[in-house]
Scaffold this active site. Sequence first.
Site, PDB file in Angstrom:
ATOM      1  N   ASP A  67       0.835  -1.201   0.000  1.00 42.34           N
ATOM      2  CA  ASP A  67       0.000   0.000   0.000  1.00 42.34           C
ATOM      3  C   ASP A  67       0.871   1.253   0.000  1.00 42.34           C
ATOM      4  O   ASP A  67       2.082   1.182   0.205  1.00 42.34           O
ATOM      5  CB  ASP A  67      -0.964   0.006   1.200  1.00 42.34           C
ATOM      6  CG  ASP A  67      -0.260  -0.203   2.540  1.00 42.34           C
ATOM      7  OD1 ASP A  67       0.978  -0.157   2.581  1.00 42.34           O
ATOM      8  OD2 ASP A  67      -0.963  -0.403   3.545  1.00 42.34           O
ATOM      9  N   ASN A 136      -8.020  -0.119  13.762  1.00 43.22           N
ATOM     10  CA  ASN A 136      -9.412  -0.341  13.342  1.00 43.22           C
ATOM     11  C   ASN A 136      -9.582  -1.687  12.635  1.00 43.22           C
ATOM     12  O   ASN A 136     -10.629  -1.951  12.057  1.00 43.22           O
ATOM     13  CB  ASN A 136      -9.868   0.793  12.415  1.00 43.22           C
ATOM     14  CG  ASN A 136      -9.029   0.868  11.142  1.00 43.22           C
ATOM     15  OD1 ASN A 136      -8.097   0.074  10.951  1.00 43.22           O
ATOM     16  ND2 ASN A 136      -9.350   1.814  10.276  1.00 43.22           N
ATOM     17  N   HIS A 138      -7.733  -2.747  10.026  1.00 42.97           N
ATOM     18  CA  HIS A 138      -7.388  -2.769   8.596  1.00 42.97           C
ATOM     19  C   HIS A 138      -6.151  -3.623   8.326  1.00 42.97           C
ATOM     20  O   HIS A 138      -5.327  -3.854   9.195  1.00 42.97           O
ATOM     21  CB  HIS A 138      -7.251  -1.345   8.023  1.00 42.97           C
ATOM     22  CG  HIS A 138      -6.017  -0.593   8.410  1.00 42.97           C
ATOM     23  ND1 HIS A 138      -5.933   0.778   8.343  1.00 42.97           N
ATOM     24  CD2 HIS A 138      -4.794  -0.983   8.870  1.00 42.97           C
ATOM     25  CE1 HIS A 138      -4.731   1.178   8.731  1.00 42.97           C
ATOM     26  NE2 HIS A 138      -4.022   0.125   9.056  1.00 42.97           N
ATOM     27  N   GLU A 143      -9.842  -0.800   4.556  1.00 35.97           N
ATOM     28  CA  GLU A 143     -10.453  -0.199   5.740  1.00 35.97           C
ATOM     29  C   GLU A 143     -11.793  -0.875   6.065  1.00 35.97           C
ATOM     30  O   GLU A 143     -12.379  -1.548   5.205  1.00 35.97           O
ATOM     31  CB  GLU A 143     -10.685   1.298   5.484  1.00 35.97           C
ATOM     32  CG  GLU A 143      -9.409   2.096   5.243  1.00 35.97           C
ATOM     33  CD  GLU A 143      -8.591   2.370   6.515  1.00 35.97           C
ATOM     34  OE1 GLU A 143      -8.576   1.529   7.432  1.00 35.97           O
ATOM     35  OE2 GLU A 143      -7.968   3.438   6.585  1.00 35.97           O
TER      36      GLU A 143
HETATM   37  C1  F6R Z   1       1.475  -0.176   6.281  1.00 35.58           C
HETATM   38  C2  F6R Z   1       0.209  -0.923   6.374  1.00 35.58           C
HETATM   39  C3  F6R Z   1      -0.679  -0.712   7.543  1.00 35.58           C
HETATM   40  C4  F6R Z   1       0.025  -1.079   8.856  1.00 35.58           C
HETATM   41  C5  F6R Z   1      -0.902  -0.946  10.048  1.00 35.58           C
HETATM   42  C6  F6R Z   1      -0.137  -1.135  11.348  1.00 35.58           C
HETATM   43  O1  F6R Z   1       2.111  -0.484   5.062  1.00 35.58           O
HETATM   44  O2  F6R Z   1      -0.107  -1.663   5.500  1.00 35.58           O
HETATM   45  O3  F6R Z   1      -1.824  -1.516   7.377  1.00 35.58           O
HETATM   46  O4  F6R Z   1       0.509  -2.396   8.770  1.00 35.58           O
HETATM   47  O5  F6R Z   1      -1.517   0.286  10.054  1.00 35.58           O
HETATM   48  O6  F6R Z   1       0.819  -0.125  11.473  1.00 35.58           O
HETATM   49  P1  F6R Z   1       1.922  -0.165  12.602  1.00 35.58           P
HETATM   50  O7  F6R Z   1       2.770  -1.371  12.332  1.00 35.58           O
HETATM   51  O8  F6R Z   1       2.703   1.100  12.432  1.00 35.58           O
HETATM   52  O9  F6R Z   1       1.198  -0.281  13.893  1.00 35.58           O
END
Ligand code: F6R
Length: 241
Positions: A67, A136, A138, A143
């Site tokens: 992403d 959340n 995701h 989302e």
């Molecule tokens: C980032 C991504 C997001 C993160 C998620 C957790 O490339 O795909 O889905 O994996 O938001 O983020 P952290 O690891 O910073 O808690």
Amino acid sequence: MHTIVYDNPDQLARSTAEKIIGTVEHNPNALLCLAGGETPRLTYRYTAAIAKDKGIDFSAVQFVSLDEWIGVSTSNTGSCYYFLQQMLFAPLDIPSANIHFFDACAVDLDAECKRIDNIIGQLKDIDLMLVGIGMNGHIGFNEPGVAVDQAAHTTVLDISTQQVGQKYFLENTALQKGITLGMAQFMQAQTAILLASGITKAAIIKKALEEEITNAVPASFIQKHGNAFVMLDMAAASLLQ
Ligand code: F6R
């Protein structure tokens, strides 16, 4: 789905790195899709170190984007590309021809989604997809409420994702939209790993693993994945039954 709980974040990172290394040892042409974010940082540090130590050749491994924040360029230190470049692509000398990332500044973002879908199609499925989990629920930027049969797509990010995402950036940055692989690609990955660490992830991990499978919590679909590993430290696993 296998859930594995490690004593501490260090052991979690080391074992996850060994899984990445094992995938490449088994298949030197593997297609990997690895998340950005804070959670896998130590895992990638170990991956680069173990690969160097053991002399594992990553030169034929292919990488596809999970992403990216729309409007954020690859030279921005908060971009997923920049993070992976620093943590893995540079230390492992990955040829740029093997790195297939979203251009989140492209004028035609639908064409950009199709370009990445086609690359995955040509390379014949993702061998290993490693994702984190948002507060959340995701996965990538899938989302809550996402249509789970989608491939790559653009999306309006949840307010919580926009706010939490500021932690990656040196200055306040507009993060309204994202471009992401879809849940269909997650479900089709040969192996999926969901990585979570720390007490702040405990409640959403419980929801994703022990409650109903619903697109209100996209990570809950891991319960249906044919070959998935949920790798947690004790804190992230602390609310599980
Ligand atoms: C980032 C991504 C997001 C993160 C998620 C957790 O490339 O795909 O889905 O994996 O938001 O983020 P952290 O690891 O910073 O808690």
